[in-house]
Design an enzyme around this catalytic site. Structure first.
Site, PDB file in Angstrom:
ATOM      1  N   THR A   1       0.858  -1.181   0.000  1.00 57.58           N
ATOM      2  CA  THR A   1       0.000   0.000   0.000  1.00 57.58           C
ATOM      3  C   THR A   1       0.898   1.236   0.000  1.00 57.58           C
ATOM      4  OG1 THR A   1      -1.731  -1.119   1.231  1.00 57.58           O
ATOM      5  CG2 THR A   1      -1.665   1.275   1.438  1.00 57.58           C
TER       6      THR A   1
ATOM      7  N   VAL B   1     -13.089  -5.245   1.299  1.00 62.30           N
ATOM      8  CA  VAL B   1     -12.538  -3.892   1.323  1.00 62.30           C
ATOM      9  C   VAL B   1     -11.771  -3.714   2.630  1.00 62.30           C
ATOM     10  CG1 VAL B   1     -13.085  -1.428   1.357  1.00 62.30           C
ATOM     11  CG2 VAL B   1     -14.394  -2.962  -0.113  1.00 62.30           C
TER      12      VAL B   1
ATOM     13  N   ASP C   1      -8.824  -1.091   4.941  1.00 63.09           N
ATOM     14  CA  ASP C   1      -8.840   0.219   5.617  1.00 63.09           C
ATOM     15  C   ASP C   1      -8.638   1.402   4.688  1.00 63.09           C
ATOM     16  OD1 ASP C   1      -6.161  -1.012   5.341  1.00 63.09           O
ATOM     17  OD2 ASP C   1      -5.476   0.935   6.079  1.00 63.09           O
TER      18      ASP C   1
ATOM     19  N   THR D   1      -0.773   1.733   6.678  1.00 62.91           N
ATOM     20  CA  THR D   1      -0.565   0.571   5.823  1.00 62.91           C
ATOM     21  C   THR D   1      -0.470  -0.666   6.717  1.00 62.91           C
ATOM     22  OG1 THR D   1       1.098  -0.547   4.462  1.00 62.91           O
ATOM     23  CG2 THR D   1       1.904   1.223   5.828  1.00 62.91           C
ATOM     24  N   GLY D   2      -0.874  -1.806   6.183  1.00 59.60           N
ATOM     25  CA  GLY D   2      -0.795  -3.039   6.979  1.00 59.60           C
ATOM     26  C   GLY D   2      -2.099  -3.806   6.903  1.00 59.60           C
TER      27      GLY D   2
HETATM   28  N1  GLY Z   1      -3.989  -1.990   4.093  1.00 58.27           N
HETATM   29  C1  GLY Z   1      -4.520  -2.429   2.870  1.00 58.27           C
HETATM   30  C2  GLY Z   1      -5.582  -3.428   2.992  1.00 58.27           C
HETATM   31  O1  GLY Z   1      -5.620  -4.168   3.986  1.00 58.27           O
HETATM   32  O2  GLY Z   1      -6.410  -3.535   2.097  1.00 58.27           O
END
Ligand code: GLY
Length: 331
Positions: free
Chosen positions: A208, A239, A241, A260-261
């Site tokens: 991300t 979907v 975060d 991110t994560g």
């Molecule tokens: N952080 C990106 C996702 O989990 O979609």
């Protein structure tokens, strides 16, 4: 797979960006006129990809700083930076976006400004620059979040071109990754994915991208863009975060953050909002990022990274994965 002691070790591991990357030219953090910080995702990256990824992150900060110097709004600077990362197949965003189990590339993105304007897209298909479509949602529609076909339609109405986002690299990964799931009935697939749900390292959710920018009139903006989970594959319709304001992205007049994560955990903890809340309470963005990641790990037992910038141009970055590549520039 689901080690009960895992949360304990996660709590102990919060890394910071080395101090020398955070200091201004004089060796201290000055109040800066214009500033930009970007990230390329939290989690392990193959050794041979580190240098080329870092070069693109550095280039992205250069582009954004040029835009800010020319008087462009911080949101445009964020968009320029994130577009460059979306153009590369080395990040899990845009052209490099991961494939879903059924074979689609589906993108999520969001953006926000210090005036609390925001926009987001989820399950955007066939359009590379998801962050630009999030900006269109913000500026051209009465909505905050557009999903699926409606987001593609908006992009086409504003002159974006449809393209095939499947890359050879991602097709190769997809062919390998789907072997673990394709033979299983749907409910078994869900059970397997739930067992892997807390680790960004194991699930390969990294890649991300995100950015936060400050202009010389004190305005802030931030944005985040992703192809979702890279491996193992997830189902159509999932979907994370990234398009959720407060989770993947948050900004107000005090500061901005991009996360991110593991998307489900970041959403539960509203990680980006938490970082900005700590900045509002008077913390330096580095302290805010570290405290938020520590709390996030303790609350969720999961893995994430976050970047932040405050209205003085001071920045921070923290993560509890093995790594997170970032770049910062200011003048
Ligand atoms: N952080 C990106 C996702 O989990 O979609």
């Amino acid at each position: 797979m689901d080690d009960p002691d895992r949360h304990k070790s996660l709590r102990r591991r919060t890394y910071r960006v080395p101090l020398n990357q955070m200091l201004g030219r004089e060796g201290r953090q000055d109040i800066m006129l214009r500033a930009i910080i970007v990230h390329g995702g939290a989690g392990r990256v193959p050794g041979d990809e580190l240098a080329p990824r870092q070069a693109i992150l550095d280039q992205a900060t250069g582009l954004a700083l040029d835009a800010l110097s020319q008087g462009q709004a911080p949101l445009l600077a964020v968009e320029h930076a994130v577009n460059l990362l979306e153009d590369s197949d080395l990040f899990n965003a845009g052209r490099g976006g991961a494939m879903r189990l059924e074979g689609s590339v589906s993108l999520d993105a969001s953006c926000m400004t210090s005036e609390l304007d925001c926009g987001a897209v989820a399950d955007l298909r066939g359009i590379r620059h998801a962050i630009s479509i999030a900006r269109l949602v913000m500026e051209e529609t009465p909505y905050v979040l557009l999903v699926g076909r409606a987001s593609t339609e908006l992009a086409l109405q504003f002159g974006h071109q449809l393209e095939d986002l499947h890359t050879e690299r991602n097709i190769r990964r997809w062919l390998t990754a789907r072997q673990a799931l394709e033979q299983l009935p749907y409910k078994e697939q869900l059970r397997l994915l739930r067992g892997l749900a807390s680790s960004a390292e194991e699930t390969g959710r990294h890649g991300t991208v995100g950015a936060v920018a400050l202009s010389d009139d004190g305005r802030l903006a931030c944005g985040t863009s992703t192809g979702g989970i890279a491996s193992p594959l997830t189902h159509e319709g999932r979907v994370g975060d990234t398009p959720l304001i407060g989770a993947g992205t948050y900004c107000n007049e005090y500061g901005g953050a991009s996360s991110t994560g593991v998307g489900e955990a970041i959403t539960r903890a509203t990680l980006s909002r938490e970082v900005v809340r700590l900045i509002e309470s008077g913390l330096h963005p580095q302290e805010a990022a570290e405290r938020a990641i520590e709390r996030f790990a303790a609350q969720t037992g999961s893995e994430a990274g976050v970047i932040a910038l405050d209205r003085r141009g001071r920045h921070g970055a923290a993560y509890n994965t093995s790594m997170m590549q970032t770049a910062f520039a200011h003048d």
